[in-house]
Write a protein that holds these residues in place. Sequence first.
Motif, short mmCIF file in Angstrom:
data_model
loop_
_atom_site.label_atom_id
_atom_site.label_comp_id
_atom_site.label_asym_id
_atom_site.label_seq_id
_atom_site.Cartn_x
_atom_site.Cartn_y
_atom_site.Cartn_z
N LYS A 46 0.81 -1.23 0.00
CA LYS A 46 0.00 0.00 0.00
C LYS A 46 0.84 1.27 0.00
O LYS A 46 0.34 2.35 -0.31
N ILE A 47 2.12 1.15 0.36
CA ILE A 47 2.96 2.35 0.41
C ILE A 47 3.42 2.77 -0.98
O ILE A 47 3.94 3.88 -1.15
N ILE A 48 3.22 1.91 -1.97
CA ILE A 48 3.64 2.23 -3.34
C ILE A 48 2.49 2.95 -4.04
O ILE A 48 1.40 2.41 -4.18
N THR A 49 2.75 4.16 -4.47
CA THR A 49 1.67 5.00 -5.03
C THR A 49 1.89 5.37 -6.49
O THR A 49 1.03 6.00 -7.08
N ARG A 50 3.02 5.00 -7.06
CA ARG A 50 3.29 5.35 -8.45
C ARG A 50 2.51 4.44 -9.38
O ARG A 50 2.78 3.24 -9.48
N LYS A 51 1.52 4.99 -10.09
CA LYS A 51 0.60 4.18 -10.89
C LYS A 51 1.28 3.48 -12.07
O LYS A 51 0.87 2.40 -12.47
N GLY A 52 2.29 4.08 -12.63
CA GLY A 52 2.90 3.49 -13.81
C GLY A 52 3.91 2.41 -13.53
O GLY A 52 4.48 1.83 -14.46
N SER A 53 4.12 2.10 -12.28
CA SER A 53 5.18 1.16 -11.91
C SER A 53 4.72 -0.29 -12.01
O SER A 53 3.53 -0.59 -12.03
N LEU A 54 5.70 -1.17 -12.03
CA LEU A 54 5.48 -2.61 -11.96
C LEU A 54 5.89 -3.06 -10.56
O LEU A 54 6.99 -2.74 -10.10
N VAL A 55 5.01 -3.79 -9.88
CA VAL A 55 5.27 -4.22 -8.51
C VAL A 55 5.16 -5.74 -8.45
O VAL A 55 4.16 -6.32 -8.86
N ALA A 76 -1.14 -14.86 -4.31
CA ALA A 76 -1.48 -14.41 -5.65
C ALA A 76 -0.96 -12.99 -5.86
O ALA A 76 -0.80 -12.23 -4.90
N LYS A 77 -0.70 -12.64 -7.10
CA LYS A 77 -0.25 -11.27 -7.37
C LYS A 77 -1.32 -10.25 -7.02
O LYS A 77 -1.03 -9.09 -6.72
N GLU A 78 -2.58 -10.71 -7.01
CA GLU A 78 -3.69 -9.80 -6.71
C GLU A 78 -3.72 -9.34 -5.26
O GLU A 78 -4.47 -8.43 -4.91
N VAL A 79 -2.91 -9.93 -4.40
CA VAL A 79 -2.83 -9.48 -3.01
C VAL A 79 -2.20 -8.11 -2.92
O VAL A 79 -2.40 -7.38 -1.94
N LEU A 80 -1.46 -7.72 -3.94
CA LEU A 80 -0.84 -6.40 -3.98
C LEU A 80 -1.93 -5.34 -4.08
O LEU A 80 -2.74 -5.34 -5.01
N ALA A 81 -1.96 -4.44 -3.09
CA ALA A 81 -3.11 -3.54 -2.92
C ALA A 81 -2.82 -2.13 -3.42
O ALA A 81 -2.72 -1.19 -2.64
N GLY A 82 -2.64 -1.99 -4.72
CA GLY A 82 -2.37 -0.66 -5.26
C GLY A 82 -2.79 -0.56 -6.71
O GLY A 82 -3.06 -1.57 -7.37
N ASP A 83 -2.84 0.66 -7.22
CA ASP A 83 -3.23 0.91 -8.60
C ASP A 83 -1.98 0.94 -9.47
O ASP A 83 -1.49 1.99 -9.88
#
Length: 249
Positions: free
Chosen positions: A73-82, A90-97
């Motif tokens: 959740k601390i990652i806020t840069r929308k264009g990034s790959l996380v 699952a990759k969907e556990v990552l909670a950001g846009d």
Amino acid sequence: MQIVIIGSGNVAYHMAKAFTLKSIPLAQIFGRNEKELSKISEELKVPYSTDHLDEADLYIICVSDNSVEEVSKIITRKGSLVAHTSGSLAKEVLAGDYRKASFYPLQTFSKSKELEYEKIPFFVEAENEEDQKILTDLASKISERVMESNHEKRKYIHLTAVFACNFVNHLFSRAKEVSDSQEIPFDYFLPLIDETVQKIHEIEPKMAQTGPAVRNDVRILQLHEQLLKDESLEIYKTMNHSIQKMYEL
């Protein structure tokens, strides 16, 4: 490509070291444990921070499974790959846009143990072909073994790893308890352990099985049970039952 590793534990350290040894630049290592981050930074000559997360094209989250979602959740840069490095999430556990992925190295990591990074299998999953290629190419700079794997398959990869690594190591710990109780140096068992592991490089594990259970040597099994108690006795019985069931004894 600007890359940031998030975490300060065993996986974070070894990922940072693998990248550094393979001349893959890291923009930053970020985390909460300043003492550990400082050690990593000093050894690998990579900047670190505990309070300012740099902007990056790729963030690799190397934290415990139960912390991945919150940390993401601390990652806020929308264009990034996380990408996280979990074998079971699952990759969907990552909670950001942002673009989400998994970058799973199949290995047991300890900071004090040197590793041959080119031998570590990497399992990669992304939301699209472009990101899949980015992560596959990145992993291929580190390792000779890179494979695409969705979450469903990765769960079984991680489960297999628990049997093959975590459970086996626990049995080593129990074995050392027995040897310690009789003041027998555990080092004396290392050639046996090494041969057992080396053997399955050449022979299928099921074909390599030896011992009283597979021989159905009831007298020895009963003798051993008399020497054990509590959890070790239960483990001994359970393991022998499983061996005998596998070989239909």
